[in-house]
Every structure is written in C-alpha cells, then in structure tokens.
Scaffold this active site. Structure first.
Site, PDB file in Angstrom:
ATOM      1  N   SER A  28       0.828  -1.195   0.000  1.00  0.00           N
ATOM      2  CA  SER A  28       0.000   0.000   0.000  1.00  0.00           C
ATOM      3  C   SER A  28       0.875   1.262   0.000  1.00  0.00           C
ATOM      4  O   SER A  28       1.689   1.456  -0.905  1.00  0.00           O
ATOM      5  CB  SER A  28      -0.954  -0.056   1.210  1.00  0.00           C
ATOM      6  OG  SER A  28      -1.997   0.867   1.081  1.00  0.00           O
TER       7      SER A  28
ATOM      8  N   ASP B 119      -6.478  -3.860  -1.315  1.00  0.00           N
ATOM      9  CA  ASP B 119      -5.267  -3.419  -0.624  1.00  0.00           C
ATOM     10  C   ASP B 119      -4.430  -4.585  -0.085  1.00  0.00           C
ATOM     11  O   ASP B 119      -4.951  -5.508   0.537  1.00  0.00           O
ATOM     12  CB  ASP B 119      -5.680  -2.503   0.532  1.00  0.00           C
ATOM     13  CG  ASP B 119      -4.514  -1.795   1.188  1.00  0.00           C
ATOM     14  OD1 ASP B 119      -3.757  -2.458   1.926  1.00  0.00           O
ATOM     15  OD2 ASP B 119      -4.364  -0.586   0.971  1.00  0.00           O
TER      16      ASP B 119
END
Length: 416
Positions: free
Chosen positions: A67, A190
């Site tokens: 991320s 994510d």
C-alpha cells in the site's frame, strides 16, 4: 540473536553491539527492505527512507512494500528525496484526494486514481521511471496486493508497464476506495488485508536479513495492532459532531453515539474472537446473522422521522458512518477484517521469532504516531516525518558501514 527492535525508545547499545558482531562474522548477505503501509502515517517511513537517500545507503537486493509502503518504496527506488513527504503533505491532505464530508454524503470516496495520476510520468509530482529502472538492473521490487476471491497476498513487480494498476491494487483500501481493480481477470484489494508487513515473502525469496520499516510502535507485550479500519473508526468518531452540524442535522449526538457504541462493542468482540480462532471465516451464516441483527438495531434506532418528516438515513448513509466497514452488510468486508487481524498477528510473531538463518531489524516509531491513516493535520505529519529522519540517521550511524560491507549485492557491484 536474530531479532533487533530499533526505535528511539528501544535503543539498546548492548543489543546493537551484539547484533552487529553477528553481522560482522557473516558474508554475502542478501538484504531485503520491507515497508509497511498505513496511509498518511507512511510519512514516518518517508523520513527514514530520505535519511537513507541523503547518505546514498542502499545495500538492498530486494524491496517489498504494501500500500503506502509501495508508494514510498517507489520514490526510494527512483532516488527522489522528499518525494513521499511532498506527496503526503501536499496531495493526500487535500479535499480532492479525500473529503470526509463528501464521503459521508456518498458523493466521493478516496480519489486514488487522481493521486496516482499525480505521480505518473506526466504528473505534477512525477516519479523518475528512468532512474528507477536503472536502480532495478540488479535488484527486485514488489508491491503486495490481495486477491479478493481468496484473500491471499500476491507480489507484483514494480515499475513495469502495468505500474499504475499494480499500485492501484496495492493501495485499494476496502470501503474507502470503492472502484473495482481488475488485473489478469482477477479483482484485487489493498495488500494490507493479507500482508500488512510482507516480511515472510522476503524470507521466501531468499533474504538472509530483513530490514522492516513499520508505521506502528513496537509493543510486543500488548500486541497492539491498530489497523486502518480502527483508524478510520476513530476518525469518524472525532469528526462526527462537526459534520452533523455542517450537514444541518439537529438529531441528538448522544443518541447517535449510543448506537455507535453498541456497534463498536460488537466489532471488538468479533476481533477478539478472530484473534483467538473461536470464529472461522468459513462460518458465514453466523456472521451474517449478526450483521442482520445490527441492521435491524440501527434501523429501529435511526429510521424514525427525527427531522420533522426527514430521517437520518435520508442525509447520510448510516452504515458507512456507524458500522466501521461502511459496507458491513457485505460479508466480504468482515472476511477482510478477519484476514487482516489473523495475518497481522502472525507476521508480528514471525518478526520477533524469525526462523533459523534469518535476521530481522524492525525500525519503528517510538510511540503511536501523531498522524492517522487519513485526515491528519500538517503539523502532525511534519512531526512524524522528522521522527522518521532522526531514527533513520541513528540506524545509519549503527549499521550503514557493516551492511554495505556484508551485502551480497554490494559485493557483486564492487567486483563487477
């Protein structure tokens, strides 16, 4: 000794000396750099990495980021100091990137696409792809993303032709970013869902020493694991009264908070049960029944006409506001939460007790950072960046010479 915590509060000269002596006796170490995500808290990592760039320190043969960690690694690989700082301070704090008011009004989720356009080769804050590819001639870099169907962590090469979709997949925070990310006929979310700190993958790829930059303090006794969902809930709690006023809603805040407390309490129970393996992800029916119960409770409490002929739900999506996950009637979000807590605890155990043949150093903030995953003040971001710079310099004082000497990559490049 194969594990070393490294922070301003865990600065133990004897432990550092002992760890260094073990490194001194070794040779040809494959060293990996692993960078945790954390949204705007990644500005701490940006500070550490800028210290590395300032001293031209890069003995790493392998980079892996999740991320925001993947974004920070991008500018480290492209050799652009203060890039992460500028991106977080000047772009992620704008309403164009994320506005809680617009989010609560269901007008705009997190604008990840715009943010990635900013750092594209033609963007306002462009990554230097030419330098990055030169850096990667003798190195490998991967961004972690999560397959939505299996919730497994997958590692995608960085700075390839599909760099945009790779970073979008790695940063697609469930709930906050609601656009699908499709690559290779699969949907992605994510990377933090399945591997908040992808240190195990570095080990699987042959690393002998893993340097982890994390955005949470080292607290092995309490096993604190404040993730982005918890962070998001706190942000909503903080800003809720202000936005009720801004939306011209006259409902009693106390009444809303009572319902919110009930939902938060039940969420905490779920999390503890997931930690203790007393609930299994496969057991969807029980979880769905619990969610249905919460739906009925929130409806009973809040669907009444409390603004004359208007209701609370006609102004704001109450599920987004009060049920943390924003789509808590969707079993997928609960499974993602379960996967996050399970894998997070697992990787922390792995880091503190690495397998034979692996050494780990964790660079971490002294205490919980001032910033949040989102909605941080610029002053808080500035303080966290400076702390990252300080601890980065301290790390270099202790380890830069010996790691440059023992790195298998640096030895190869010296001999070339």
């Amino acid at each position: 000794m194969n594990y070393l915590p490294f922070s301003l509060s865990a600065f133990d000269e004897d432990s550092i000396s002992h760890f260094s002596s073990q490194l001194f006796d070794a040779y040809n170490k494959k060293i990996a750099l692993v960078v945790q995500g954390g949204g705007q808290r990644g500005i701490f990592s940006a500070g550490v990495l800028d210290s590395f760039l300032d001293h031209e320190f890069d003995p790493f043969a392998l980079y892996i980021g999740t991320s925001a960690g993947a974004l920070n690694l991008s500018s480290f690989i492209s050799r652009q100091p203060r890039f992460g700082y500028k991106f977080i301070q000047n772009y992620t704090t704008t309403d164009k990137f994320f506005s809680l008011y617009k989010y609560l009004s269901k007008q705009q989720p997190m604008n990840l696409d715009w943010a990635l356009q900013v750092v594209s080769p033609s963007g306002e804050l462009a990554l230097d792809f030419h330098t990055a590819k030169r850096t990667l001639q003798h190195r490998q870099a991967f961004a972690c993303a999560t397959r939505k169907d299996t919730l497994k962590d997958i590692y995608m090469p960085m700075f390839q032709d599909d760099w945009y979709e790779v970073l979008r997949a790695s940063c697609a925070i469930p709930v906050l970013y609601n656009l699908p990310v499709n690559m290779n006929e699969l949907e992605w979310v994510d990377g933090g869902v399945s591997a908040a700190i992808p240190a195990k993958e570095a080990w699987r790829r042959g690393a002998d020493l893993v340097i982890v930059i994390r955005t949470e303090p080292l607290d092995h006794d309490n096993h604190t694991d404040k993730g982005i969902f918890d962070d998001w809930r706190e942000s909503v709690e903080t800003y809720l009264p202000y936005y009720i006023n801004k939306l011209s809603l006259n409902e009693s805040v106390d009444r809303i908070k009572t319902v919110h407390h009930e939902l938060s309490h039940r969420f905490e129970l779920w999390r503890e049960q997931y930690r203790n393996d007393t609930i299994h992800i496969k057991d969807k029916q029980d979880i769905q029944k619990e969610l249905s119960y919460l739906d009925s409770q929130s409806d009973d409490a809040l669907k009444q006409p409390v603004f004359g002929n208007k209701s609370w739900l006609s102004h704001i999506n109450i599920e987004r506001l009060l049920k943390l996950a924003g789509q808590s009637n969707n079993i997928d979000v609960i499974e993602m939460l379960a996967q996050y807590y399970k894998t997070y605890q697992d990787v922390n155990d792995f880091l503190v007790n690495p397998p034979d043949g692996l050494q780990v150093i964790q660079i971490a903030p002294e205490k919980s950072l001032n910033s949040r995953a989102l909605l941080s003040s610029k002053d808080d971001l500035e303080m966290d960046y400076r702390e990252g710079k300080i601890i980065g310099r301290k790390f270099l004082d202790c380890f830069s010479d010996i790691l440059n000497e023992k790195s298998s990559l640096m030895q190869y490049m010296r001999d070339e």
